[in-house]
Design a protein around this motif. Structure first.
Motif: not given
Length: 189
Positions: A42-56, A119-131
């Motif tokens: 999760x901390x790694x995925x923050x760098x390729x996710x929209x600002x709206x969900x970085x805090x989450x 797991x990180x793909x760099x695609x916000x939806x793919x990453x969130x579904x993985x999460x």
């Protein structure tokens, strides 16, 4: 900035020495869907996710470190009074020979932790579904460990962790909907 409060997120109690259950908990310490993997993912995925969900991702990622600390405490308490013979009977002799009572990031089968678990793909939806999937797998694992012990004190802490996995999955599902809504909004430049 980190503020460390010298107490666990939730009290960890065990009523007896039980290296067998400690061996199962190692999965949540250093396994693919364990707390370390989740925190780093999760901390790694923050760098390729929209600002709206970085805090989450930041909030849940740091909470996973608190869960890692709880798991380490559980394992320690379950094994601190174990004899080498009890550790051997529980299948923990190889770890004992290599690390004494020191914790080592591995899964319940003894396979060392690896960055390949992140797991990180760099695609916000793919990453969130993985999460979401990771949280659901962790929830299931906690339930199975709860089923494997009759220690009600230990079950209490494990139930807390299981419930937090459910909350995290729900929050990630909310983030998916936020990103989908944002993607469907007409952009004018």
């Amino acid at each position: 900035m980190w503020i460390y409060e010298k107490k666990l997120q939730y009290p960890v109690r065990v009523s007896k020495c039980d290296p067998r259950v400690a061996g199962y908990l190692i999965e949540q310490y250093g396994g693919a869907d364990g707390e370390l993997s989740a925190a780093l993912r999760y901390l790694n995925q923050r760098y390729s996710i929209p600002n709206k969900v970085i805090g989450l991702l930041t909030d849940i990622g740091t909470e996973e470190f608190a869960h890692l600390e709880m798991i380490a405490t559980m394992i320690y308490k379950l094994t601190k009074d174990a004899t080498p013979k009890q550790l051997e009977e529980a299948g923990l002799a190889p770890g004992y020979v290599n690390h004494d009572n020191g914790l080592f990031y591995s899964n319940a089968s003894g396979v060392p932790w690896t960055a390949a678990y992140i797991a990180t793909k760099g695609d916000p939806l793919a990453d969130l579904y993985e999460d979401i999937a990771a949280e659901e797998k962790a929830r299931a694992t906690y339930q199975w460990i709860i089923d494997m012990t009759d220690d009600v004190d230990l079950q209490d802490g494990l139930k807390f962790l299981r419930e937090r996995e459910i909350v995290h999955a729900m929050r990630f599902k909310e983030a998916v909907e936020m990103i989908k809504a944002d993607q469907s909004t007409k952009k004018v430049f």
